[in-house]
Design an enzyme around this catalytic site. Structure first.
Site, mmCIF file in Angstrom:
data_model
loop_
_atom_site.group_PDB
_atom_site.id
_atom_site.type_symbol
_atom_site.label_atom_id
_atom_site.label_comp_id
_atom_site.label_asym_id
_atom_site.label_seq_id
_atom_site.Cartn_x
_atom_site.Cartn_y
_atom_site.Cartn_z
ATOM 1 N N HIS A 175 50.307 -0.379 73.615
ATOM 2 C CA HIS A 175 50.047 0.946 74.179
ATOM 3 C C HIS A 175 51.170 1.305 75.137
ATOM 4 O O HIS A 175 51.693 0.432 75.823
ATOM 5 C CB HIS A 175 48.703 0.954 74.935
ATOM 6 C CG HIS A 175 48.168 2.325 75.147
ATOM 7 N ND1 HIS A 175 48.545 3.101 76.215
ATOM 8 C CD2 HIS A 175 47.320 3.084 74.413
ATOM 9 C CE1 HIS A 175 47.931 4.268 76.124
ATOM 10 N NE2 HIS A 175 47.190 4.281 75.038
ATOM 11 N N ASP A 185 41.803 1.588 69.208
ATOM 12 C CA ASP A 185 41.713 1.747 67.761
ATOM 13 C C ASP A 185 41.499 0.435 67.008
ATOM 14 O O ASP A 185 41.274 0.443 65.805
ATOM 15 C CB ASP A 185 42.997 2.408 67.225
ATOM 16 C CG ASP A 185 43.092 3.851 67.686
ATOM 17 O OD1 ASP A 185 42.052 4.516 67.730
ATOM 18 O OD2 ASP A 185 44.202 4.293 68.009
HETATM 19 N N1 CMC Z 1 53.163 -4.625 66.739
HETATM 20 C C1 CMC Z 1 54.332 -5.268 66.898
HETATM 21 N N2 CMC Z 1 55.220 -4.981 67.862
HETATM 22 C C2 CMC Z 1 54.942 -3.987 68.696
HETATM 23 C C3 CMC Z 1 53.741 -3.250 68.596
HETATM 24 C C4 CMC Z 1 52.835 -3.615 67.574
HETATM 25 N N3 CMC Z 1 51.682 -2.948 67.440
HETATM 26 N N4 CMC Z 1 53.710 -2.311 69.557
HETATM 27 C C5 CMC Z 1 54.849 -2.418 70.227
HETATM 28 N N5 CMC Z 1 55.599 -3.439 69.720
HETATM 29 C C6 CMC Z 1 56.897 -3.919 70.233
HETATM 30 C C7 CMC Z 1 58.002 -2.961 69.830
HETATM 31 O O1 CMC Z 1 58.591 -3.339 68.613
HETATM 32 C C8 CMC Z 1 58.941 -3.073 70.995
HETATM 33 O O2 CMC Z 1 59.681 -4.251 70.836
HETATM 34 P P1 CMC Z 1 61.211 -4.320 71.393
HETATM 35 O O3 CMC Z 1 61.109 -4.131 72.871
HETATM 36 O O4 CMC Z 1 61.665 -5.689 70.995
HETATM 37 O O5 CMC Z 1 61.943 -3.214 70.711
HETATM 38 C C9 CMC Z 1 58.027 -3.285 72.197
HETATM 39 O O6 CMC Z 1 56.816 -3.858 71.666
HETATM 40 C C10 CMC Z 1 57.663 -1.988 72.918
HETATM 41 O O7 CMC Z 1 57.156 -1.075 71.955
HETATM 42 P P2 CMC Z 1 57.511 0.464 71.910
HETATM 43 O O8 CMC Z 1 57.335 0.983 70.533
HETATM 44 O O9 CMC Z 1 58.851 0.693 72.568
HETATM 45 O O10 CMC Z 1 56.397 1.030 72.873
HETATM 46 P P3 CMC Z 1 55.854 2.504 72.941
HETATM 47 O O11 CMC Z 1 55.219 2.643 74.257
HETATM 48 O O12 CMC Z 1 56.931 3.476 72.580
HETATM 49 O O13 CMC Z 1 54.750 2.564 71.772
HETATM 50 C C11 CMC Z 1 52.708 2.413 70.612
HETATM 51 C C12 CMC Z 1 53.391 2.439 71.985
HETATM 52 C C13 CMC Z 1 51.191 2.540 70.807
HETATM 53 C C14 CMC Z 1 53.183 3.609 69.782
HETATM 54 C C15 CMC Z 1 53.042 1.071 69.890
HETATM 55 O O14 CMC Z 1 52.555 -0.003 70.644
HETATM 56 C C16 CMC Z 1 52.500 1.038 68.466
HETATM 57 O O15 CMC Z 1 53.155 1.534 67.542
HETATM 58 N N6 CMC Z 1 51.276 0.439 68.267
HETATM 59 C C17 CMC Z 1 50.632 0.458 66.959
HETATM 60 C C18 CMC Z 1 49.992 1.812 66.742
HETATM 61 C C19 CMC Z 1 48.729 1.983 67.561
HETATM 62 O O16 CMC Z 1 47.874 1.110 67.627
HETATM 63 N N7 CMC Z 1 48.585 3.179 68.151
HETATM 64 C C20 CMC Z 1 47.392 3.563 68.905
HETATM 65 C C21 CMC Z 1 47.656 3.715 70.374
HETATM 66 S S1 CMC Z 1 46.123 3.806 71.331
HETATM 67 C C22 CMC Z 1 45.337 5.233 70.793
HETATM 68 C C23 CMC Z 1 46.098 6.461 70.993
HETATM 69 O O17 CMC Z 1 46.622 6.696 72.076
HETATM 70 O O18 CMC Z 1 46.171 7.251 70.047
#
Ligand code: CMC
Length: 438
Positions: free
Chosen positions: A316, A373
């Site tokens: 998140h 989720d």
């Molecule tokens: N699985 C594997 N690696 C992950 C995941 C994951 N679910 N989430 C983040 N990472 C890694 C990502 O690759 C990155 O690694 P690095 O620093 O080496 O590049 C690091 O963790 C930080 O991730 P980010 O994408 O820069 O973080 P963000 O804040 O931009 O993204 C997120 C947040 C929710 C989009 C992401 O965690 C994600 O894609 N999760 C899966 C989708 C999900 O469950 N979404 C629902 C969110 S809660 C409900 C809502 O708000 O809608």
């Protein structure tokens, strides 16, 4: 940047100084009631000719808000000061809706009046029901939601004057009230069953269950435990601060667009798998993993930077701790299984996946925990919703948050159109080359 008092700015300990282009620029620091202070950069461009750069808004507060507070490090979520766990346990979705819209928990008569008001708006204009027939039967419910909710602005002209508080109130009530009818009709259309009209003797959530699963040929009995569980899921999704879809609603609304159009914009944003679409993606992922012996393989894939696969329902932007909504969600799974006397092997897979991920260095170092989720799909599936309906349910519940945030923005006298700037990286000015010279 320092947070020392400035020499040439206001004599306040709450100030920061930016050294930009050899010039010291004092910046005011503002404090909220709780949470990190913010550096007010509104005059920065005028003072320095520079913009700030923050794609993804990881360090940017876009507004003042008194609705919802999140402490991502501690895993805290408060609505109007009340912890989400307490609301989920003791409150109802109607009560939380009132709280978000009005700022205080309602007295009994206030709650009764509010609930009756919402009930009175549950029907859709009959002509709007004809809209559904224009969609393919296999349309994704979110595609239908985007279209039908946007189309509300073509039917309810008497509540689209955003400068009139009464119009704003009625459009807000209409949106909250009609969302279950719209979502249930999207489901009915996809399975080829007749639309079921609202029954206002039922609760908000009981009515939605009946409109979704009832058929004219049989009396539909709402199962109280299921009604309570779904109502709780709605509470857990009601609002979540300035997330992507809420910011979309605010940005759309900042131009003066009508609330129905703004909420349709929010629905479009919510649909993406990084946001509300993750509940559908998470259950699909768990089903694809299938059995616990395959979990290790999928965890390796999630860690592999050359593989686009991510653990859906994990991680998140704000929570760097267990999402408090996921805790409630996990216990609700068991409650629904008990009430329906069902089980689903996918829950065991989910529990083991969580356990393995939380004990894995990659997920620990990056502070990736289950989010709202991760378990919601298991519950919704047990209740009987197809995966394609999951995000529509999220949209239904989030509508109250969107509407409350939109109202908060519109009633702020300092409200301005949202208009970010950019770091331009394209060509500099050049002369047009006629077609025959290229
Ligand atoms: N699985 C594997 N690696 C992950 C995941 C994951 N679910 N989430 C983040 N990472 C890694 C990502 O690759 C990155 O690694 P690095 O620093 O080496 O590049 C690091 O963790 C930080 O991730 P980010 O994408 O820069 O973080 P963000 O804040 O931009 O993204 C997120 C947040 C929710 C989009 C992401 O965690 C994600 O894609 N999760 C899966 C989708 C999900 O469950 N979404 C629902 C969110 S809660 C409900 C809502 O708000 O809608």
């Amino acid at each position: 940047m320092s947070d020392n008092p400035v020499s040439n700015g206001p004599a306040t300990p709450n100030a920061a100084v930016l050294n930009a282009g050899g010039k010291e620029v004092p910046l005011q620091v503002r404090s909220g009631s709780v949470g990190p202070d913010v550096i007010d950069i509104r005059k920065l461009y005028a003072d320095t000719g520079m913009f700030t750069y923050d794609p993804g808004f990881t360090s940017t507060a876009s507004c003042d808000s008194a609705l919802t507070y999140i402490d991502g490090d501690e895993g805290v979520l408060l609505h109007r000061g009340y912890p989400i766990g307490e609301l989920a346990e003791h409150s109802s979705f109607m009560e939380v809706s009132y709280l978000l819209l009005n700022g205080e928990l309602p007295a009994k008569d206030e709650l009764d009046t509010f609930t009756r008001t919402i009930c009175r708006h549950t029907m859709l204009h009959e002509q709007l029901m004809q809209f559904y027939r224009g969609f393919r039967r296999d349309a994704h419910p979110m595609a239908i939601m985007c279209g039908v909710v946007g189309a509300l602005s073509a039917f309810y002209h008497d509540s689209t004057d955003i400068s009139d508080p009464n119009h704003r109130r009625i459009s807000s009530h209409r949106l909250i009230a009609k969302m279950p009818t719209i979502a249930a009709a999207a489901f009915k259309y996809s399975v080829g069953q007749p639309f079921v009209y609202p029954d206002n003797t039922l609760s908000y959530t009981g009515n939605f269950l009946r409109m979704t699963f009832g058929v004219p040929a049989e009396k539909y009995e709402v199962i109280p435990a299921v009604e309570r569980a779904l109502d709780r899921i709605f509470i857990l999704h009601a609002d979540h601060e300035q997330n992507a879809s809420t910011s979309t609603v605010r940005l759309a609304g900042s131009s003066g667009a009508n609330p129905f159009a703004c909420i349709a914009a929010g629905i479009a944003c919510l649909w993406g798998p990084a946001h509300g679409g993750a509940n559908e993606a998470a259950l699909n992922m768990l089903r694809e993993i299938g059995t616990p012996d395959k979990i290790a393989h999928y965890i390796e894939r999630a860690k592999d930077k050359n593989d686009p696969f991510r653990l859906m329902g994990f991680g998140h932007r704000v929570y760097k701790n267990y999402d408090p909504r996921a805790t409630v969600m996990q216990s609700t799974v068991r409650e629904v299984f008990d009430a329906l006397k069902v089980t689903d092997p996918v829950f065991e897979t989910a529990l083991q996946l969580e356990d393995m991920a939380l004990n894995d260095d990659y997920f620990r170092e990056k502070k990736l925990f289950p989010n709202v989720d991760f378990y919601s799909g298991v519950i919704l599936s047990a209740i009987g919703f197809p995966t394609t309906m999951f995000t529509a349910l999220f949209a239904l519940a989030r509508t109250v948050g969107w509407v409350a945030q939109w109202n908060e923005m519109i009633s702020d006298p300092g409200q301005k159109i949202g208009r970010p700037r950019q770091l331009y990286t394209g060509p500099t000015e050049r002369a047009y080359v006629p077609l025959d010279k290229r």
